[in-house]
Structures are given as structure tokens and as C-alpha cells.
Enzyme design. Structure first.
Site, PDB file in Angstrom:
ATOM      1  CE  LYS A  13      -2.217  -0.956   3.873  1.00  0.00           C
ATOM      2  NZ  LYS A  13      -1.489  -2.198   4.275  1.00  0.00           N
ATOM      3  NE  ARG A  88      -3.895  -1.375  10.249  1.00  0.00           N
ATOM      4  CZ  ARG A  88      -2.819  -0.776   9.723  1.00  0.00           C
ATOM      5  NH1 ARG A  88      -2.861   0.466   9.339  1.00  0.00           N
ATOM      6  NH2 ARG A  88      -1.705  -1.464   9.551  1.00  0.00           N
ATOM      7  NE  ARG A 127       7.410  -2.675   6.034  1.00  0.00           N
ATOM      8  CZ  ARG A 127       6.077  -2.667   5.990  1.00  0.00           C
ATOM      9  NH1 ARG A 127       5.456  -2.292   4.897  1.00  0.00           N
ATOM     10  NH2 ARG A 127       5.383  -3.056   7.029  1.00  0.00           N
ATOM     11  NE  ARG A 160       6.764  -0.151  10.390  1.00  0.00           N
ATOM     12  CZ  ARG A 160       5.631  -0.207   9.700  1.00  0.00           C
ATOM     13  NH1 ARG A 160       5.561   0.321   8.494  1.00  0.00           N
ATOM     14  NH2 ARG A 160       4.563  -0.775  10.204  1.00  0.00           N
ATOM     15  NE  ARG A 171       2.354  -4.687  11.590  1.00  0.00           N
ATOM     16  CZ  ARG A 171       3.256  -4.310  10.689  1.00  0.00           C
ATOM     17  NH1 ARG A 171       4.470  -4.818  10.715  1.00  0.00           N
ATOM     18  NH2 ARG A 171       2.939  -3.449   9.773  1.00  0.00           N
TER      19      ARG A 171
HETATM   20  P1  AMP Z   1       1.226   0.592   9.244  1.00  0.00           P
HETATM   21  O1  AMP Z   1       2.366   1.537   9.050  1.00  0.00           O
HETATM   22  O2  AMP Z   1       0.033   0.956   8.418  1.00  0.00           O
HETATM   23  O3  AMP Z   1       1.632  -0.849   9.068  1.00  0.00           O
HETATM   24  O4  AMP Z   1       0.746   0.756  10.765  1.00  0.00           O
HETATM   25  C1  AMP Z   1       1.627   0.474  11.837  1.00  0.00           C
HETATM   26  C2  AMP Z   1       0.832   0.359  13.132  1.00  0.00           C
HETATM   27  O5  AMP Z   1       0.191   1.627  13.405  1.00  0.00           O
HETATM   28  C3  AMP Z   1      -0.293  -0.650  13.140  1.00  0.00           C
HETATM   29  O6  AMP Z   1       0.159  -1.964  13.420  1.00  0.00           O
HETATM   30  C4  AMP Z   1      -1.180  -0.086  14.264  1.00  0.00           C
HETATM   31  O7  AMP Z   1      -0.616  -0.347  15.539  1.00  0.00           O
HETATM   32  C5  AMP Z   1      -1.077   1.410  14.012  1.00  0.00           C
HETATM   33  N1  AMP Z   1      -2.120   1.854  13.046  1.00  0.00           N
HETATM   34  C6  AMP Z   1      -1.923   2.390  11.820  1.00  0.00           C
HETATM   35  N2  AMP Z   1      -3.087   2.680  11.229  1.00  0.00           N
HETATM   36  C7  AMP Z   1      -4.060   2.298  12.093  1.00  0.00           C
HETATM   37  C8  AMP Z   1      -5.475   2.314  12.042  1.00  0.00           C
HETATM   38  N3  AMP Z   1      -6.149   2.769  10.962  1.00  0.00           N
HETATM   39  N4  AMP Z   1      -6.146   1.833  13.112  1.00  0.00           N
HETATM   40  C9  AMP Z   1      -5.499   1.386  14.215  1.00  0.00           C
HETATM   41  N5  AMP Z   1      -4.163   1.328  14.308  1.00  0.00           N
HETATM   42  C10 AMP Z   1      -3.442   1.776  13.267  1.00  0.00           C
END
Ligand code: AMP
Length: 223
Positions: A13, A88, A127, A160, A171
Site C-alpha cells: 500500500k 482498518r 522491509r 521497524r 499483525r
Molecule cells: P502501518 O504503518 O500501516 O503498518 O501501521 C503500523 C501500526 O500503526 C499498526 O500496526 C497499528 O498499531 C497502528 N495503526 C496504523 N493505522 C491504524 C489504524 N487505521 N487503526 C489502528 N491502528 C493503526
């Protein structure tokens, strides 16, 4: 025009959103990037989010919704947004629909990147992210030219905290339980476009742009 990129962690994404942003003039809004930026700045929001992110859990809906609504109310977002990592949950999706309607906007597309689980795990565990500009690489599929150095800005690449194999598995479980219902949610609304996300980055981009054009917008083809 507002577009959602839907898909599991590691589906591509973020990578695709950056390219689509260049070709469409829309603004890329990534909830995870906003949390990581807040953490770098040492804000209360950042500290709160960190405790959930490190465990691979979702940050509570009300916190994410407030942050995203604030972001899309800013002036640059008036020309349209590419949402990456948000919504999400069904609750987040509902809040987004309500807010877009309130602003006289509407969702044009939900582009769903589908990728098999084994590939997702390899993509997440491989990554690397740039500490300075946030560009992402993959040690297996898309390595930087010099090890651990960003091609774009020369910044240092790191893994990360939530990109370890163990947290990645968790996740994905969270994604299957809480985010996958959004696929049906948007399919029922006739907005969902499914894309095979296993292919080369440029092929996936091309398909996405074609879908966005076919559905009535005008984009430039990638070079
Ligand atoms: P990402 O960078 O999109 O993989 O997000 C990393 C982490 O941020 C996720 O595992 C969640 O802990 C938090 N996070 C990001 N977006 C959301 C969302 N829309 N709702 C809840 N937690 C989020």
C-alpha cells in the site's frame, strides 16, 4: 476524489500510494506514518500509539479517527486523498464515510491489493525503512543500492520494531480478524476493485491507474 488502498501489512500500500500520489496529484495520508512522525516528535499521541504499535495491535478507533479527521480537514487534502492504512475497522470506515459526506465529498475507489500470506511475511520481515524520509526497501525484493542507505536521501535504513517475523504474524492475525470485513463492506457498496498485488511494483501501479481512469478520473501513465 478520495481513494482507499486496502490490504494486509506488506501488501504494498505504502509503495503504491507514493507513486499514485505523483501521478494523480492526490495527497497520500498514511495513518502508520502519522503515528511514527508523532513518535519522532515525542508527542503524547506518539507515545500512546507506540505501546500498541510495538505489540502489533490496533490503536483504539477514537484515537485514529480523531487524528485522520484532523489531517483531512487540512487545506492540501481538499483536492483528494489516498488513504493508506486507514480505515482498518468497520467503525473507522463508517466515520470516514460520514466525514466525507459532511464535507460534500465521496469515496471513488477502494483498491484492494491481494497478496498470499507467505509473501506478506517475507515482505514485512525483509522491509527496511528510511529514518529520514520514510522510503521503504526490501532486502529480498527491492534492496537499496548501498546496504542500509536510502537511495532517495542518503538516510539510514532501519527495521521497524513491528516488522519482526513474530510481530508480523500477529499483525496479520489482527488484519484477518478486524480489517478483512472491510472487503465485504466495500464490495457491497460496489466500490471494491481487487488487484493482484504479487506482481512487479510497476505492473501493479499500471493496473491501479487504469482502474482509476476507467472509473472516471484522469491520471498520467507511469513512465
Ligand atoms: P502501518 O504503518 O500501516 O503498518 O501501521 C503500523 C501500526 O500503526 C499498526 O500496526 C497499528 O498499531 C497502528 N495503526 C496504523 N493505522 C491504524 C489504524 N487505521 N487503526 C489502528 N491502528 C493503526
Amino acid at each position: 476524489m478520495d481513494v482507499i488502498l486496502l490490504g494486509a501489512p506488506g501488501a504494498g500500500k505504502g509503495t503504491q500510494a507514493k507513486v499514485l500520489e505523483e501521478h494523480s496529484g492526490l495527497v497520500h495520508v498514511a495513518s502508520g506514518d502519522l503515528f511514527r512522525a508523532a513518535l519522532r516528535q515525542g508527542t503524547e499521541l506518539g507515545m500512546l500509539a507506540k505501546s500498541y504499535m510495538d505489540r502489533g495491535e490496533l490503536v483504539p478507533d477514537e484515537v485514529v479517527i480523531r487524528m485522520i479527521m484532523e489531517r483531512i480537514g487540512q487545506e492540501d487534502c481538499a483536492r483528494g486523498v489516498i488513504f493508506d492504512g486507514f480505515p482498518r475497522t468497520i467503525e473507522q470506515a463508517t466515520a470516514l464515510t460520514v466525514e466525507l459526506e459532511r464535507q460534500g465529498r465521496k469515496l471513488h475507489h477502494v483498491l484492494y491489493l491481494s497478496v498470499p500470506t507467505e509473501m506478506l511475511l517475507r515482505r514485512i520481515a525483509g522491509r527496511q525503512t528510511c529514518k529520514t524520509c520514510g522510503s521503504t526497501y526490501n532486502i529480498y525484493y527491492f534492496p537499496s543500492k548501498r546496504p542500509d542507505v536510502c537511495d532517495e536521501c542518503g538516510g539510514r535504513l532501519y527495521q521497524r520494531n513491528d516488522d519482526t517475523l513474530e510481530t508480523a504474524r500477529y499483525r496479520l492475525d489482527v488484519y484477518f480478524a478486524q480489517t478483512m470485513p472491510l472487503i465485504e463492506h466495500y464490495r457491497k457498496q460496489g466500490l471494491l476493485r481487487e488487484i493482484d498485488g504479487q506482481r512487479e511494483i510497476t505492473q501493479v501501479t499500471r493496473t491501479m491507474l487504469q482502474l482509476m481512469e476507467r472509473d472516471g478520473s484522469h491520471m498520467q501513465e507511469p513512465a
